[in-house]
Design a protein around this motif. Structure first.
Motif, mmCIF file in Angstrom:
data_model
loop_
_atom_site.group_PDB
_atom_site.id
_atom_site.type_symbol
_atom_site.label_atom_id
_atom_site.label_comp_id
_atom_site.label_asym_id
_atom_site.label_seq_id
_atom_site.Cartn_x
_atom_site.Cartn_y
_atom_site.Cartn_z
ATOM 1 N N ASN A 153 -0.010 8.729 -19.087
ATOM 2 C CA ASN A 153 -0.289 8.164 -20.401
ATOM 3 C C ASN A 153 0.456 6.837 -20.574
ATOM 4 O OD1 ASN A 153 -0.456 7.546 -23.154
ATOM 5 N ND2 ASN A 153 -0.317 9.675 -23.790
ATOM 6 N N PRO A 154 -0.255 5.733 -20.857
ATOM 7 C CA PRO A 154 0.404 4.423 -21.023
ATOM 8 C C PRO A 154 1.468 4.412 -22.107
ATOM 9 C CG PRO A 154 -1.977 4.184 -20.862
ATOM 10 C CD PRO A 154 -1.706 5.656 -21.001
ATOM 11 N N ASN A 155 1.345 5.300 -23.090
ATOM 12 C CA ASN A 155 2.338 5.347 -24.161
ATOM 13 C C ASN A 155 3.697 5.833 -23.680
ATOM 14 O OD1 ASN A 155 0.502 4.463 -26.134
ATOM 15 N ND2 ASN A 155 -0.222 6.548 -26.526
ATOM 16 N N TYR A 160 -1.094 0.612 -12.516
ATOM 17 C CA TYR A 160 -1.394 1.594 -11.476
ATOM 18 C C TYR A 160 -1.015 2.998 -11.919
ATOM 19 C CZ TYR A 160 -3.013 -1.296 -7.600
ATOM 20 O OH TYR A 160 -3.769 -2.102 -6.780
ATOM 21 N N LEU A 161 0.140 3.139 -12.551
ATOM 22 C CA LEU A 161 0.550 4.456 -13.037
ATOM 23 C C LEU A 161 -0.449 5.000 -14.052
ATOM 24 C CD1 LEU A 161 4.393 3.897 -13.460
ATOM 25 C CD2 LEU A 161 3.312 5.448 -11.823
ATOM 26 N N PRO A 199 0.806 -1.241 0.000
ATOM 27 C CA PRO A 199 0.000 0.000 0.000
ATOM 28 C C PRO A 199 0.828 1.274 0.000
ATOM 29 C CG PRO A 199 -0.928 -1.603 1.517
ATOM 30 C CD PRO A 199 0.375 -2.172 1.054
ATOM 31 N N LYS A 200 1.946 1.285 0.717
ATOM 32 C CA LYS A 200 2.793 2.485 0.742
ATOM 33 C C LYS A 200 3.390 2.764 -0.633
ATOM 34 C CE LYS A 200 4.092 2.158 5.637
ATOM 35 N NZ LYS A 200 5.224 2.021 6.593
ATOM 36 N N TYR A 201 3.719 1.705 -1.358
ATOM 37 C CA TYR A 201 4.279 1.897 -2.694
ATOM 38 C C TYR A 201 3.210 2.396 -3.659
ATOM 39 C CZ TYR A 201 7.107 1.107 -6.863
ATOM 40 O OH TYR A 201 7.808 1.279 -8.034
ATOM 41 N N ILE A 202 1.973 1.981 -3.463
ATOM 42 C CA ILE A 202 0.878 2.468 -4.298
ATOM 43 C C ILE A 202 0.741 3.986 -4.157
ATOM 44 C CG2 ILE A 202 -1.634 2.428 -4.632
ATOM 45 C CD1 ILE A 202 -1.591 -0.531 -3.902
ATOM 46 N N SER A 226 2.995 9.475 -10.623
ATOM 47 C CA SER A 226 2.219 9.584 -11.862
ATOM 48 C C SER A 226 1.729 11.006 -12.085
ATOM 49 C CB SER A 226 1.040 8.614 -11.842
ATOM 50 O OG SER A 226 0.105 8.970 -10.841
ATOM 51 N N GLN A 227 1.330 11.680 -11.019
ATOM 52 C CA GLN A 227 0.867 13.056 -11.131
ATOM 53 C C GLN A 227 2.019 13.986 -11.537
ATOM 54 O OE1 GLN A 227 -1.638 14.267 -7.721
ATOM 55 N NE2 GLN A 227 -1.910 12.092 -7.292
ATOM 56 N N LEU A 228 3.194 13.756 -10.953
ATOM 57 C CA LEU A 228 4.353 14.574 -11.318
ATOM 58 C C LEU A 228 4.754 14.348 -12.774
ATOM 59 C CD1 LEU A 228 6.552 14.110 -8.114
ATOM 60 C CD2 LEU A 228 5.308 16.172 -8.791
ATOM 61 N N LEU A 229 4.760 13.085 -13.192
ATOM 62 C CA LEU A 229 5.144 12.758 -14.558
ATOM 63 C C LEU A 229 4.112 13.266 -15.564
ATOM 64 C CD1 LEU A 229 6.462 9.164 -13.905
ATOM 65 C CD2 LEU A 229 7.809 10.995 -14.940
ATOM 66 N N ALA A 230 2.843 13.238 -15.191
ATOM 67 C CA ALA A 230 1.787 13.707 -16.091
ATOM 68 C C ALA A 230 1.946 15.193 -16.407
ATOM 69 C CB ALA A 230 0.416 13.439 -15.478
ATOM 70 N N LYS A 231 2.545 15.928 -15.486
ATOM 71 C CA LYS A 231 2.746 17.369 -15.670
ATOM 72 C C LYS A 231 4.050 17.684 -16.401
ATOM 73 C CE LYS A 231 0.218 18.506 -11.416
ATOM 74 N NZ LYS A 231 0.324 19.093 -10.054
ATOM 75 N N ASN A 232 4.888 16.674 -16.603
ATOM 76 C CA ASN A 232 6.173 16.893 -17.256
ATOM 77 C C ASN A 232 6.293 15.956 -18.456
ATOM 78 O OD1 ASN A 232 8.868 17.203 -17.995
ATOM 79 N ND2 ASN A 232 9.570 17.441 -15.886
ATOM 80 N N ALA A 233 5.983 16.487 -19.627
ATOM 81 C CA ALA A 233 5.942 15.668 -20.837
ATOM 82 C C ALA A 233 7.321 15.386 -21.416
ATOM 83 C CB ALA A 233 5.081 16.357 -21.896
ATOM 84 N N ASP A 234 8.377 15.827 -20.746
ATOM 85 C CA ASP A 234 9.728 15.630 -21.278
ATOM 86 C C ASP A 234 10.283 14.234 -20.996
ATOM 87 O OD1 ASP A 234 9.772 18.241 -22.192
ATOM 88 O OD2 ASP A 234 10.696 19.014 -20.363
ATOM 89 N N TYR A 235 9.550 13.437 -20.205
ATOM 90 C CA TYR A 235 10.095 12.154 -19.768
ATOM 91 C C TYR A 235 9.141 10.990 -20.018
ATOM 92 C CZ TYR A 235 13.673 14.851 -17.356
ATOM 93 O OH TYR A 235 14.710 15.697 -17.070
ATOM 94 N N LYS A 236 9.741 9.812 -20.148
ATOM 95 C CA LYS A 236 9.032 8.537 -20.151
ATOM 96 C C LYS A 236 9.749 7.633 -19.163
ATOM 97 C CE LYS A 236 11.851 7.036 -24.091
ATOM 98 N NZ LYS A 236 11.846 6.771 -25.530
#
Length: 279
Positions: A230-232, A223-224, A173-176, A183-193
């Motif tokens: 984005n799954p892509n 989960y992400l 649960p802690k890892y979730i 995921s929220q941080l990555l969703a706001k930064n489109a420079d990374y995969k």
């Protein structure tokens, strides 16, 4: 070399690496030092004072080879183009040293495989970026770049310990919670995969077909994606839980390797190298 001496040497380097990465910037103006130069010079100095390792020393020898490869890439200014990847490589190096000191041969072997591929990709991408003159030193040598700050935050969230239960794809649960924040941080930064490499338990009944390792990577991707990434932008891979070159794992390793390794990559970095392929 005696195992005790090898562990002592690796322990010294581990402590040194952690100290060097705790508060230094990886960038510097030409000829004026900085975190990367300090890391490189001190690591090289430490290695020079150790007794030489040979192929007979096995995993510690492999660790030294990849450590020197990273040194070379830092000298080649890889961090100017891909600071996130260089940070990941430095963290991986310390983790492998810790696994070796702790006697976790399976974990260390898998980590070395991942590190070798990471460094080979980084070398290819850096050479290409420098050819196209895309690598430029940052303007503020005394400050960490935003990319590096972001990379550290994502790494700490996604590569934390205690991710799975034994022989299960059920997430802690802690890892979730960590996955949700990341995921929220990555969703706001489109420079990374990201590239997710799944691992399997040492004594898993799925050890022959690597099924559990793959399913773990898929579970983290799921989960992400649910949390908004984005799954892509999420790619997965799996790794053999028990490389054939190793002896039968010790009982102390029964609790290890319940994890995925997640690599933060620039959106245009190539995923394909050797056996790796983006999926």
């Amino acid at each position: 070399m005696e195992l005790r001496k090898i562990k002592h040497n690796l322990g010294l380097i581990l402590v040194l690496s952690l100290l060097l990465m705790s508060g230094c910037t990886p960038f510097a103006e030409h000829g004026r030092g900085g975190g990367a130069n300090n890391y490189l010079n001190t690591r090289s100095t430490m290695l020079e004072h150790l007794q030489p390792l040979s192929s007979e020393d096995g995993l510690p020898f492999e660790w030294e080879l990849v450590a020197r490869h990273l040194d070379m890439l830092i000298m080649n200014q890889a961090q100017w183009c891909f600071p996130a990847t260089v940070h990941q490589a430095q963290q991986n190096e310390s983790r492998i040293a810790s696994e070796l000191v702790g006697g976790l041969e399976v974990d260390a072997t898998n980590s070395l495989i991942i590190q070798r591929n990471l460094l080979q990709r980084l070398e290819q991408q850096t050479n290409e970026a420098k050819r196209l003159q895309k690598c430029q030193p940052p303007r503020e040598s005394s400050l960490e770049s935003n990319d590096l700050i972001f990379a550290k935050e994502i790494y700490n969230l996604l590569n934390s310990a205690n991710q799975f239960n034994f022989n299960s794809v059920e997430l802690d649960p802690k890892y979730i919670i960590n996955l949700s924040v990341a995921s929220q941080l990555l969703a706001k930064n489109a420079d990374y995969k990201i590239l997710i490499t799944g691992h399997s338990d040492v004594f898993s009944p799925d050890i022959s077909n690597n099924h559990l390792a793959r399913k773990r990577a898929e579970q983290v991707k799921r989960y992400l994606s649910i949390f908004g990434l984005n799954p892509n932008r999420i790619h997965i891979e799996s790794i053999s839980p028990h490389p054939p070159s190793l002896s039968i794992p010790q009982a102390s390793e029964h609790l290890s390797n319940r994890r995925v390794t997640i690599e933060l990559m620039n959106i245009d970095q190539n995923l394909t190298l050797n056996h790796l392929s983006g999926r």
